[in-house]
Scaffold this motif. Structure first.
Motif, PDB file in Angstrom:
ATOM      1  N   THR A 249       0.874  -1.185   0.000  1.00 53.65           N
ATOM      2  CA  THR A 249       0.000   0.000   0.000  1.00 53.65           C
ATOM      3  C   THR A 249       0.912   1.236   0.000  1.00 53.65           C
ATOM      4  OG1 THR A 249      -0.055   0.374   2.374  1.00 53.65           O
ATOM      5  CG2 THR A 249      -1.566  -1.306   1.530  1.00 53.65           C
ATOM      6  N   PRO A 250       0.367   2.419  -0.219  1.00 50.84           N
ATOM      7  CA  PRO A 250       1.230   3.620  -0.240  1.00 50.84           C
ATOM      8  C   PRO A 250       1.996   3.818   1.070  1.00 50.84           C
ATOM      9  CG  PRO A 250      -0.931   4.113  -1.134  1.00 50.84           C
ATOM     10  CD  PRO A 250      -1.016   2.721  -0.585  1.00 50.84           C
ATOM     11  N   SER A 268       8.490   3.697  -4.702  1.00 44.26           N
ATOM     12  CA  SER A 268       8.311   4.576  -5.858  1.00 44.26           C
ATOM     13  C   SER A 268       8.687   3.907  -7.178  1.00 44.26           C
ATOM     14  CB  SER A 268       9.144   5.842  -5.663  1.00 44.26           C
ATOM     15  OG  SER A 268      10.482   5.466  -5.428  1.00 44.26           O
TER      16      SER A 268
END
Ligand code: ATP
Length: 357
Positions: A249-250, A268
């Motif tokens: 997840t982020p 990223s």
């Protein structure tokens, strides 16, 4: 004493299309105790036998010190090997077994007797010098096999599972004795075992093999704290590390009520959607929050207790094992929660299996 170098060493047995040992690069220091470990068939005995000159090296080289021994006969290599079955001569006494190799190289009787006596003292074999191997216990036979190697004062000792015929208690005692002896003799040692506890307790460094390929060579501490990939993580440590493949997840990965951050470059740049999360059983702690688990088996070992059970992680049922306080372990059927400290979590790429740093 000498260094040992495997330089891209490969062994391919006739009729096989996959090398038993593939492109092995390993530098063993002078006086180092190096353990080769891995599951059955991973190529550890073949690696040792290539160094001994008992298997052909199909490509690459093996060096002892600066000398390229790849094409040398075993007896030219100045090494001594202790085999799993000891290979003692049954018709010879302990003293004769120990002195035989010296006799073969033409050493005179007085010198042989002195060398054998000195080695027998080192190994507590003095009372047994006149006995035949059949009148010895397994542990004593094992020491005679070691003695036979030591009297030759080789540049390198090779040992292939020398403790596997001994019972559990004697194994533990003897592994300490061998480690102490090696330090005293200060001779380079290459030691093969499938037993990771033996590997971790004896080796200055441990080389982990799988399917003929070296996975990692590091100190026991580094193997434990920073395994290079999922295979090493699962192989070293008992009980094994818990491993889960989880979506990214982020914020990182979510495990129970903990969110484990991932390295920024990984979040990223890589395009990976999942990551493998590893947690050793000793780094899970019973708590009021954390990963829920239903206890299936409680294993009490005296000083430790391990609980095995099922948990639902990311919607899937997973097996889990945790170490708990031996004085008050939960019971079978209990529902518990296990706290995860993110500092102790290992992360591996789901696509390559390599450790993320
Ligand atoms: P174990 O712990 O079971 O002794 P190991 O890690 O020492 O295993 P090796 O004995 O080195 O493994 O074997 C590595 C591979 O090479 C295995 O797949 C084995 O079947 C194969 N192998 C070993 N010796 C030979 C041989 N003489 N001929 C053909 N294949 C062999």
């Amino acid at each position: 004493m000498a260094t040992v170098t495997y330089d891209g060493a490969t062994c391919l047995f006739p009729g096989s299309d996959k090398p038993a040992v593939e492109n092995l690069d390993l530098q063993i220091e002078d006086g180092e105790f190096l353990v080769l470990v891995g599951p059955s068939g991973c190529g550890k005995s073949t690696s040792l036998r290539m160094l001994a000159g008992l298997e052909d090296v199909h490509s690459g080289r093996i060096l002892i010190g600066d000398r390229d021994v790849t094409a040398e006969e075993p007896k030219q290599r100045d090494i001594a090997m202790v085999f799993q079955n000891y290979a003692l001569y049954p018709h010879m006494s302990v003293a004769e077994n120990m002195g035989f190799a010296l006799k073969l190289v033409g050493m005179n009787k007085t010198d042989i007797r002195a060398r054998v006596a000195e080695t027998a003292k080192l190994l507590d074999l003095e009372p047994y010098l006149d006995r035949k191997p059949k009148a010895l216990s397994g542990g004593q036979r094992q020491r005679v096999a070691m003695g036979r190697a030591i009297v030759r004062q080789p540049q390198v000792f090779l040992m292939d599972e020398p403790l596997s015929n001994l019972d559990a208690k004697l194994r533990t005692q003897t592994r300490t004795q061998i480690a102490q002896l090696q330090r005293r003799l200060d001779t380079t040692m290459v030691y093969v075992t499938h037993d990771q506890i033996e590997a971790m307790t004896m080796g200055d460094r441990v080389a982990v093999l799988d399917h003929g390929v070296l996975q990692q060579c590091a100190s026991p501490r580094d193997l434990y704290s920073a395994p290079a990939n999922v295979f090493v993580a699962g192989f070293m440590g008992s009980p094994s590390m818990n491993l889960f493949t989880l979506p990214i997840t982020p914020e990182g990965v979510v495990l129970g009520d903990a969110t484990i951050p991932l390295p920024r470059h990984f979040l990223s740049g890589t395009g990976e959607r999942e990551v493998v999360v590893g947690i050793r059983p000793e780094h899970l702690e019973l708590s009021s929050t954390g990963i829920p688990m239903e206890v299936g088996v409680v294993e009490e070992l005296g000083s430790d207790a391990y609980i095995y059970g099922r948990s639902t992680v990311n919607g899937e049922t997973q097996q889990l094992v945790a170490r708990t306080d031996w004085r008050d372990p939960p019971r079978k059927g209990d529902l518990v929660k296990l706290h995860v400290d993110p500092a102790w979590v290992h992360l591996f790429s789901a696509s390559t299996g390599d450790r993320l740093v």
